[in-house]
Motif scaffolding. Structure first.
Motif, PDB file in Angstrom:
ATOM      1  N   GLY A  58    -119.016 138.293  38.053  1.00 65.02           N
ATOM      2  CA  GLY A  58    -118.858 139.223  39.266  1.00 65.02           C
ATOM      3  C   GLY A  58    -120.143 139.446  39.805  1.00 65.02           C
ATOM      4  N   VAL A  77    -115.609 141.916  40.857  1.00 71.60           N
ATOM      5  CA  VAL A  77    -115.271 141.175  39.584  1.00 71.60           C
ATOM      6  C   VAL A  77    -114.267 140.374  39.751  1.00 71.60           C
ATOM      7  N   GLN A  82    -110.405 140.595  35.724  1.00 69.83           N
ATOM      8  CA  GLN A  82    -110.114 142.054  35.879  1.00 69.83           C
ATOM      9  C   GLN A  82    -109.394 142.892  34.888  1.00 69.83           C
ATOM     10  N   ILE A  86    -115.217 144.621  32.516  1.00 67.25           N
ATOM     11  CA  ILE A  86    -116.561 143.837  33.114  1.00 67.25           C
ATOM     12  C   ILE A  86    -117.117 144.935  34.238  1.00 67.25           C
ATOM     13  N   GLY A  87    -115.993 145.474  35.004  1.00 69.61           N
ATOM     14  CA  GLY A  87    -116.481 146.259  36.135  1.00 69.61           C
ATOM     15  C   GLY A  87    -117.301 147.574  35.798  1.00 69.61           C
TER      16      GLY A  87
END
Length: 145
Positions: A58, A77, A82, A86-87
């Motif tokens: 990302g 990301v 996704q 992670i975001g």
């Protein structure tokens, strides 16, 4: 989640530039190359690579506004990663880093009103819409408790 935010360097900028987003998000974010140009040729934004298990997954950037608030921008990301947290980890890590600076009154970001995924994510992290706008985007701010 073991995620680190690292400066974008000569060694990792190509991996950042190669990140793609889900087709349904292309109307909400620019290509990472656009954000890298903002960082390189402007005087506000600083780029960061989001790294997990040694791989760039990302990208984001941050800046300081005239009122000393810290801004988060350009959150991307990679499409294949996704919906894996992670975001959320990226934004939370950057929020904590920026809020730890002694003169930081709040952390701000903005998003288009129709981007319900971003709106829900940021609200779940404690960002509150302020009524401010930045061009056609809603501004939301978070203050460390």
């Amino acid at each position: 989640m073991d995620l680190t935010l690292e400066p974008v360097t000569a060694d990792n900028w190509r991996a950042c530039a190669a990140l793609t987003v889900h087709p349904g998000q292309r109307e909400y974010v620019n290509a990472v190359t656009h954000y890298l140009c903002l960082c390189h040729y402007g005087d506000v934004w600083q780029p960061l690579a989001a790294v997990r298990d040694g791989e760039v997954v990302g990208f984001c950037m941050w800046g300081i506004d005239d009122d000393r608030s810290r801004w988060i921008g350009g959150v991307v990301v990679d499409a294949g990663r996704q919906r894996t947290g992670i975001g959320r980890a990226l934004v939370r890590t950057l929020m904590d880093r920026l809020a730890a600076e002694p003169d930081c009154p709040n952390v701000a970001l903005s998003y288009r009103p129709e981007n319900e995924v971003a709106r829900a994510l940021y609200a779940s992290l404690g960002f509150v819409e302020t009524g401010e706008t930045d061009d056609d985007e809603i501004v939301a701010r978070w203050t460390k408790p």
